[in-house]
Design a protein around this motif. Structure first.
Motif, PDB file in Angstrom:
ATOM      1  N   VAL C  37     -11.654  10.123 -38.491  1.00  9.06           N
ATOM      2  CA  VAL C  37     -10.537  10.086 -39.376  1.00  9.06           C
ATOM      3  C   VAL C  37      -9.223   9.649 -38.601  1.00  9.06           C
ATOM      4  O   VAL C  37      -8.934  10.215 -37.701  1.00  9.06           O
ATOM      5  N   PHE C  39      -5.937   9.463 -37.857  1.00  7.75           N
ATOM      6  CA  PHE C  39      -4.626  10.217 -38.164  1.00  7.75           C
ATOM      7  C   PHE C  39      -3.476   9.397 -37.431  1.00  7.75           C
ATOM      8  O   PHE C  39      -2.341   9.667 -37.747  1.00  7.75           O
ATOM      9  N   PHE C  89     -14.891   9.849 -27.722  1.00  9.71           N
ATOM     10  CA  PHE C  89     -14.702  10.906 -28.359  1.00  9.71           C
ATOM     11  C   PHE C  89     -15.685  10.938 -29.853  1.00  9.71           C
ATOM     12  O   PHE C  89     -15.442  12.031 -30.512  1.00  9.71           O
ATOM     13  N   ARG C  92     -17.414  14.058 -30.008  1.00  7.21           N
ATOM     14  CA  ARG C  92     -16.782  15.412 -29.897  1.00  7.21           C
ATOM     15  C   ARG C  92     -16.353  16.033 -31.363  1.00  7.21           C
ATOM     16  O   ARG C  92     -16.392  15.140 -32.220  1.00  7.21           O
ATOM     17  N   GLU C  94     -14.514  17.601 -34.645  1.00  5.82           N
ATOM     18  CA  GLU C  94     -13.432  17.006 -35.268  1.00  5.82           C
ATOM     19  C   GLU C  94     -12.035  17.297 -34.821  1.00  5.82           C
ATOM     20  O   GLU C  94     -11.186  16.403 -34.782  1.00  5.82           O
ATOM     21  N   HIS C  95     -11.575  18.545 -34.485  1.00  2.00           N
ATOM     22  CA  HIS C  95     -10.526  18.897 -34.057  1.00  2.00           C
ATOM     23  C   HIS C  95      -9.945  18.084 -32.725  1.00  2.00           C
ATOM     24  O   HIS C  95      -8.775  17.958 -32.419  1.00  2.00           O
ATOM     25  N   SER C  96     -10.867  17.763 -31.981  1.00  2.78           N
ATOM     26  CA  SER C  96     -10.714  17.103 -30.595  1.00  2.78           C
ATOM     27  C   SER C  96     -10.236  15.916 -30.977  1.00  2.78           C
ATOM     28  O   SER C  96      -9.285  15.265 -30.357  1.00  2.78           O
ATOM     29  N   PHE C  98      -8.922  14.818 -33.681  1.00  5.10           N
ATOM     30  CA  PHE C  98      -7.970  14.847 -34.395  1.00  5.10           C
ATOM     31  C   PHE C  98      -6.491  14.984 -33.578  1.00  5.10           C
ATOM     32  O   PHE C  98      -5.472  14.129 -33.710  1.00  5.10           O
ATOM     33  N   ILE C  99      -6.643  15.775 -32.350  1.00  7.76           N
ATOM     34  CA  ILE C  99      -5.644  15.797 -31.442  1.00  7.76           C
ATOM     35  C   ILE C  99      -5.433  14.404 -30.755  1.00  7.76           C
ATOM     36  O   ILE C  99      -4.312  13.994 -30.331  1.00  7.76           O
ATOM     37  N   LEU C 100      -6.337  13.909 -30.328  1.00  4.87           N
ATOM     38  CA  LEU C 100      -6.326  12.446 -29.674  1.00  4.87           C
ATOM     39  C   LEU C 100      -5.522  11.553 -30.432  1.00  4.87           C
ATOM     40  O   LEU C 100      -4.802  10.813 -30.019  1.00  4.87           O
ATOM     41  N   VAL C 102      -3.650  12.373 -33.200  1.00  7.51           N
ATOM     42  CA  VAL C 102      -2.211  12.651 -33.460  1.00  7.51           C
ATOM     43  C   VAL C 102      -1.287  12.367 -32.098  1.00  7.51           C
ATOM     44  O   VAL C 102      -0.221  11.776 -32.193  1.00  7.51           O
ATOM     45  N   ALA C 103      -1.874  12.462 -30.902  1.00  8.68           N
ATOM     46  CA  ALA C 103      -1.214  12.321 -29.458  1.00  8.68           C
ATOM     47  C   ALA C 103      -0.862  10.727 -29.838  1.00  8.68           C
ATOM     48  O   ALA C 103       0.304  10.356 -29.572  1.00  8.68           O
ATOM     49  N   MET C 104      -1.796   9.893 -30.214  1.00  3.25           N
ATOM     50  CA  MET C 104      -1.374   8.399 -30.178  1.00  3.25           C
ATOM     51  C   MET C 104      -0.377   8.197 -31.417  1.00  3.25           C
ATOM     52  O   MET C 104       0.558   7.312 -30.886  1.00  3.25           O
ATOM     53  N   LEU C 106       2.043  10.172 -32.254  1.00  2.00           N
ATOM     54  CA  LEU C 106       3.274  10.558 -31.549  1.00  2.00           C
ATOM     55  C   LEU C 106       3.953   9.611 -30.628  1.00  2.00           C
ATOM     56  O   LEU C 106       5.133   9.148 -30.663  1.00  2.00           O
TER      57      LEU C 106
END
Lengths: 334, 242, 290
Positions: C37, C39, C89, C92, C94-96, C98-100, C102-104, C106
């Protein structure tokens, strides 16, 4: 009770834990206001991270809209205080009840209809956004122009009305965080905690072992929502203002879950470690950028993003399991 | 004989396909019963109907005299039916012991007594020495036994085993056969096997039901069933198609 | 007279919805194949919008003409993101992932903030105020061009997946990852191509959307959310579903803005999303997973 709580934690871990608690208890005597404010943010993040961890880390239900529970809790207690003079500790009961009921509605809709994974996550975002726009038009609590608690100079700390100096708020937040840890620790070691982990690992297998997965997922979302609402009450009385644009915004939900994920999802100490790292990193970055005269808006967030990227690429399980493994601080499961 | 499980005219339709077609049989308390048949005969569908994964389109299932068809899988487990999965589904990140502990907690709310029970079950399934390993690190034969241990920890009256021998080497199969035989002998555990490995079926089952194209074509003692012309025909027919 | 107003608003909402739909097609293509997904979808969209503004202000290049070049630029960006960062990833949790992402997101949002500042930007083309009269309807020229371009691009993409050998290979990957590996497809490269294609949709949609709405560096999350809503409403993984979802959301928001206050209009999209999730979780045109 205490004996049961300390069950299975190795001696070294206990020593570190006791030391950490001593440092946190003594901090207000040593720290200046700035450090104290930062520590309040750390504890606040650790607390909300732990509350979210109950749902995702323990029971495996990914919520990306936890800001809704902070907002509902904060608005409920603040409105009761401003409009009816109800003290925050009483307002807290209403705040927790409202947030828990909201969690129950979201959970009921999603889990009854078998909505899970990414779909569930997006449903939680949708509810939070719904609340944000709704509160933007909710005149009774100030709509989009914000809702304010009366601020005056207090001669003494009034714990009952949560009016006072940062030291008081610090101890309140510390007490909440310690309580959240204790609750989660006990839950993880009891039947409900094992059942949550079974659901997180494999829901079909969990059902085959007689676990009513709907009921246990409902417990997780209701408990998590209620715990998060307590943080909302704290937020309202600490900052004395609430803006729908801020409290319900998706970026609040995301900030809340970065700590536990960076620290180590599903672990007891992950949320605290993550909160310490992220808040420390953010403050250090601010200092560094100011010193280098690079303090343009956005620069901090860029470095923040880069650090996240590095952590998530290098330590997929989070920082805490890695550190704990290196230092031999924990038993197999905490 | 007292009947523990009575399946009466059970049918299941997927879109147009009749996967299980009016199957009836009874399992006596304390016995070992096997369901065999060529691939695609409807064995796993039948199994999943009994375990509550699907509701049947017709017919009824009674367990200990009470209707259980249409109940959810967790309700069925609480009534006293344990099951395994053909493709094993351990809780990968949890230890072997915790996997079994979760099963044991169904009827033992106190963690300490649940853990004692889990240890007994682990010892019986020869997994006690590996109890601290994460389940994800086990080999396939160990996972198969973990699957049985976890179901057994819920104290079932009837254990449903979905091809627990599949993928095992002969020595491992014999080990599993002797474990199951002991469980049946020592606790009077009733077992329903769905199985491809005829060596295990012949060694364990008192009665065998043969499914073909969703329907029961033969039922009886194992050595009688394998000589039944209808059964031979169905297996040969299936191979001829292959 | 009233009926004509509603009709005009409806047509305007429908055309805007088509552009949103194209953005959502990108999300849908990425999720349908790579199972990630995105994000950072909205943030990628803002990149495209700022590029369109720079090209217009600096070189006088019309955003509608820049649709194809910007699609190409975003394709390259998407390809690089998937090949360089996201591919490791895909297995990996889903939450992992997701963080990846979200970091991008940001990083993208704040680099844009540093470069362009926080103020809203927009583009004024010579035809900004032109319109076509069709019977009782007054159709905004910009929206008409953008809507037409969206239809053409989506049709081309649909044709690619249906008929081109490469498109078929990508669909094979989506259906069966292991199977695709077994028959010797280079899955990682196909994933990178897919992410690139999804990003290209974003590039095209972004350069058109800049004609319709103002852009700020903080616009990303709102667009990401909009894309989610559209894709889930229409059916995750279904291209026609994403277009239909876009049109529906465009219509809903336009009508809600007319009947209620415009600031509350997205509440109605969320309401639509919740209804769809509850009663048809696979989306309007989606297939139930078997």
């Amino acid at each position: 009770m205490i004996a049961r709580m300390l069950d299975g934690v190795p001696g070294r871990g206990l020593a570190v834990l006791a030391g950490l608690l001593a440092v946190l208890l003594a901090a207000p005597w040593v720290a200046n206001d700035y450090v104290l404010t930062v520590l309040i943010i750390v504890l606040y993040s650790a607390y909300t991270g732990q509350a979210w961890n109950v749902m995702m880390g323990f029971a495996g239900q990914l919520s990306l809209g936890h800001a809704i529970y902070v907002g509902l809790g904060g608005y409920a207690a603040a409105a009761l205080y401003v409009h009816f003079g109800v003290a925050p500790w009483l307002g807290l009961v209403a705040a927790v009840a409202i947030a828990a009921a909201c969690g129950a509605v979201i959970g009921f809709l999603a889990f009854r209809f078998g909505v899970g994974g990414v779909y569930f996550a997006i449903l939680t975002i949708a509810f939070a956004e719904f609340a944000r726009i709704g509160f933007d038009h909710f005149r009774w609590v100030g709509a989009s122009s914000g809702f304010f608690l009366p601020v005056a100079n207090y001669t003494r700390n009034d714990l009952w009305n949560l009016r006072g100096d940062p030291t008081m708020f610090y101890y309140v937040m510390l007490a909440l965080t310690v309580a959240a840890f204790a609750i989660c620790h006990v839950l993880l070691k009891s039947r409900i905690g094992y059942y949550w982990q079974a659901i997180r690992e494999d829901e079909v297998a969990a059902r085959s072992l007689g676990i009513d997965t709907f009921r246990y997922k409902m417990y997780a979302i209701v408990l998590s929502a209620g715990m998060t609402a307590v943080a909302g009450v704290f937020f309202a009385f600490y900052y004395n203002n609430l803006f729908p644009e801020q409290v319900f915004h998706i970026s609040r939900s995301i900030e809340m879950i970065l700590g536990p994920i960076i620290g180590g999802i599903g672990t007891l100490f992950g949320p605290l470690v993550g909160a310490l790292l992220l808040t420390g990193l953010s403050e250090a970055m601010q200092e560094l950028l100011t010193a280098l005269r690079l303090d343009v808006p956005g620069a901090k967030q860029v470095f923040y993003g880069l650090c996240l990227l590095v952590v998530v690429m290098a330590l997929p399980g989070g920082v805490w399991p890695w550190v704990a493994g290196k230092l031999g601080l924990t038993g197999p499961r905490s | 004989m007292t009947v523990l499980l009575a399946v009466e005219g059970v049918s299941k339709r997927f879109r147009g396909l009749l996967a299980v077609d009016g199957v009836s049989f009874q399992i006596a308390r304390g016995s070992i019963f096997a369901v065999i048949g060529p691939n695609g005969a409807g064995k796993t569908t039948l199994f999943n109907i009994i375990a509550g994964a699907f509701a049947p389109n017709g017919g009824s299932i009674a367990f200990g005299g009470e209707r259980i068809d249409g109940l959810t899988p967790d309700e069925i487990c609480r009534r006293g039916i344990g099951r395994t999965f053909q493709v094993v589904r351990p809780f990968p990140a949890l230890s072997v012991e915790d996997n079994v502990l979760i099963g044991a907690m169904l009827r033992r709310h106190d963690p300490a007594s649940a853990r004692r029970h889990a240890h007994e079950v682990l010892a019986r399934l020869e997994l006690f020495g590996k109890r601290h390993q994460p389940a994800s690190t086990l080999t396939l034969p160990d996972r198969k036994r973990l699957e049985v241990a976890r179901a057994l920890a819920t104290d079932p009256k009837l254990l449903l085993l979905d091809e627990v021998m599949a993928g095992l080497r002969p020595a491992e199969t014999d080990r599993m056969v002797s474990i199951l035989r002991e469980l049946n002998r020592d606790f009077g555990l009733t077992i329903l096997l769905i199985e491809h490995v005829m060596r295990a079926v012949m060694a364990l089952a008192a009665r065998v039901l043969v499914l073909h194209h969703g329907a029961a074509i033969s039922e009886g003692a194992p050595d009688a069933v394998v000589r039944d012309p209808a059964v031979v025909q169905s297996y040969l027919g299936a191979e001829a198609v292959d | 007279m009233a009926a004509e107003i509603y009709l005009n608003v409806a047509v305007s909402g429908l055309l805007t919805g088509l552009v949103y739909g194209l953005m959502a097609v990108g999300l849908s293509v990425i999720f349908g194949v790579v199972r990630v997904v995105n994000f950072a979808h909205g943030e990628m969209m803002t990149i495209a919008m700022y590029l369109a503004i720079v090209l217009f202000n600096g070189f006088g290049l019309d955003p509608l003409i820049m649709v194809v070049p910007l699609a190409a630029v975003l394709f390259a960006l998407g390809y690089a993101m998937q090949a360089g960062i996201i591919n490791p990833f895909i297995t990996r949790p889903e939450h992992s992932q997701f963080i990846l992402l979200v970091a991008m997101a940001l990083i993208i949002a704040n680099v844009l903030l540093i470069v362009f500042g926080p103020d809203a930007r927009s583009v004024q083309t010579p035809y900004s105020f032109d319109s076509f009269l069709v019977g009782p309807l007054i159709i905004d020229a910009t929206k008409a061009y953008a809507g037409a371009a969206t239809v053409v691009i989506t049709a081309a993409l649909f044709g690619f997946f249906r008929f081109a050998p490469l498109g078929k290979a990508i669909r094979a990957c989506a259906d069966n990852y292991t199977g695709a590996l077994v028959v010797g497809l280079n899955v990682k490269r196909l994933y990178a191509l897919t992410f690139g294609l999804g990003a290209a949709c974003v590039g095209a949609a972004g350069s058109m959307l800049v004609l319709l709405v103002d852009v700020t560096p903080a616009l990303g999350p709102a667009l990401t959310l909009l894309a989610f809503i559209i894709v889930i409403t229409g059916g995750l993984g279904s291209m026609p579903g994403a277009v239909l979802g876009g049109v529906l959301i465009g219509l809903t928001e336009a009508m809600a803005g007319l009947f209620f206050t415009p600031s509350a209009k997205s509440m109605f999209s969320f309401a639509l999303l919740v209804l769809v999730l509850l009663f048809r979780p696979q989306g309007i045109l989606g297939k139930r997973p078997s």
